[in-house]
Write an enzyme that holds these catalytic residues in place. Structure first.
Site, PDB file in Angstrom:
ATOM      1  N   LYS A 185       0.852  -1.204   0.000  1.00  0.00           N
ATOM      2  CA  LYS A 185       0.000   0.000   0.000  1.00  0.00           C
ATOM      3  C   LYS A 185       0.876   1.238   0.000  1.00  0.00           C
ATOM      4  O   LYS A 185       2.036   1.206   0.426  1.00  0.00           O
ATOM      5  CB  LYS A 185      -0.954   0.038   1.200  1.00  0.00           C
ATOM      6  CG  LYS A 185      -0.298   0.110   2.597  1.00  0.00           C
ATOM      7  CD  LYS A 185       0.074   1.507   3.054  1.00  0.00           C
ATOM      8  CE  LYS A 185       0.826   1.511   4.372  1.00  0.00           C
ATOM      9  NZ  LYS A 185       1.635   2.656   4.666  1.00  0.00           N
ATOM     10  N   ASP A 198      -2.351  -1.760  10.149  1.00  0.00           N
ATOM     11  CA  ASP A 198      -2.534  -1.723   8.689  1.00  0.00           C
ATOM     12  C   ASP A 198      -3.123  -3.021   8.130  1.00  0.00           C
ATOM     13  O   ASP A 198      -3.469  -3.079   6.947  1.00  0.00           O
ATOM     14  CB  ASP A 198      -1.181  -1.504   7.991  1.00  0.00           C
ATOM     15  CG  ASP A 198      -0.700  -0.066   8.090  1.00  0.00           C
ATOM     16  OD1 ASP A 198      -1.523   0.803   8.426  1.00  0.00           O
ATOM     17  OD2 ASP A 198       0.490   0.172   7.825  1.00  0.00           O
TER      18      ASP A 198
END
Ligand code: C5P
Length: 314
Positions: free
Chosen positions: A11, A141
């Protein structure tokens, strides 16, 4: 099936604002997260023993219980003892492509792949949000890595709201191979420098969240306006990481000289990325940066925005 191969994408953060402290010692954040197609492959195979094991040929990835992917398998064993008794331990093999300690959630996405893979292997039938909840106990995350695409992340980073998919946006990424940044260090240093200005009242936090939610970055994403998205890139952690690592600040400046849609550091760094409107432009910029910097320690990649998180490899 006794084995699964999963694609575990990295990401980047298009937006990262630190709002304040949380009672659990973490920070209250508002972020826009984006999956990219720079990805690891995680293979999960029943090993016929009573132990989970992890293998990775990258020298910096631990093959021991400190590995987040291993911890994800142990969490599943503890949460679903009957399934573990029935299916036994697994061998987790990580084919590493995402750089380590880079601000790209490489460890988190490997753990997310293990959760998804064990749900499949053990035929548990968990919902995505159940897998995300398990992931949140291991790292902030991980829930986003499970879900992927484009999302607004609040709280510790684990509260997610999907945003419209962004297509045809390309990314050039650069990282000095020998440099990693510790995420706890980045947040701790930020608190030391800027803790005075943290929002403290729940009402103020709520109001700021609302402002971001109805603000220009979310509007730009809703309109799929890549020029605006590039212009509005924002990351509070640059304020501590760039002064500590002037070579990363210089790299960001070099990126900006090529006039991409925007350039910024991802997460706690030290990866720097630039956004572009075509793969051709991204390849050209990668070449140009490589010939300008000529530092053998600098790794460069081209990637594309990806509309989803963990997937079974075809
Ligand atoms: O959740 P995760 O283990 O990925 O977080 C790594 C570190 O980053 C935490 O130990 C904490 O120091 C910092 N952090 C934070 N606030 C968050 C997320 C992470 O302070 N919302």
């Amino acid at each position: 099936m006794r084995s699964y191969s999963l694609i575990a994408p990295a990401k980047i953060n298009l937006y990262l604002e630190i709002l304040g402290d949380r009672p659990d010692g973490f920070h209250e954040l508002v972020m826009v997260m984006q999956s990219i197609d720079l990805a690891d492959q995680v293979d999960i195979r029943a090993n016929g023993t009573n132990d989970n094991r992890v293998f990775c040929d990258h020298p910096q990835v631990p093959n021991d219980p400190s590995n987040l992917a291993y911890r994800a398998a142990e969490l599943m064993r503890q949460q679903f003892p009957a399934a573990f008794a029935r299916y036994g331990g697994v061998d987790i093999t990580i084919h590493k492509h995402i750089p380590i300690g880079a601000g790209l959630a490489g460890g988190s996405t490997n753990a997310a792949a293990v959760l998804v893979g064990l749900d499949l292997l053990w035929e548990l039938g968990l919902t995505q949000s159940e897998i995300q909840e398990l992931g949140a106990t291991l790292g902030s995350d991980i829930p986003f890595c499970v879900m992927g695409g484009t999302a607004l992340a609040t709280g510790r980073g684990e509260e997610l709201a999907a945003l419209p998919d962004l297509e045809n946006i390309y990314v050039v990424l650069a990282k000095y191979r020998s440099l990693s940044v510790s995420t706890p260090w980045a947040y701790k240093t930020y608190r030391q420098k800027f803790g005075e200005s943290y929002l403290k009242e729940p009402h103020d936090l709520q109001q700021r969240l609302q402002q971001v939610h109805s603000g220009p970055m979310i509007a730009a994403i809703a309109h799929r306006d890549s020029v605006e998205i590039g212009r509005l890139l924002y990351n509070d952690l640059e304020k501590v990481v760039l002064p500590a690592h002037p070579n990363v600040a210089a790299l960001r400046d070099t990126f900006q000289q090529f006039q991409p849609l925007g350039a910024m550091m991802s997460g706690s760094g030290p990866t720097v990325f630039a956004l572009l409107n075509s793969r051709e432009q991204a390849n050209q910029m990668k070449q140009a940066v490589a010939s300008k910097t000529t530092d053998p320690d600098l790794d460069l990649w081209v990637a594309e925005f990806r509309p989803c998180g963990i997937q079974v490899a075809k």
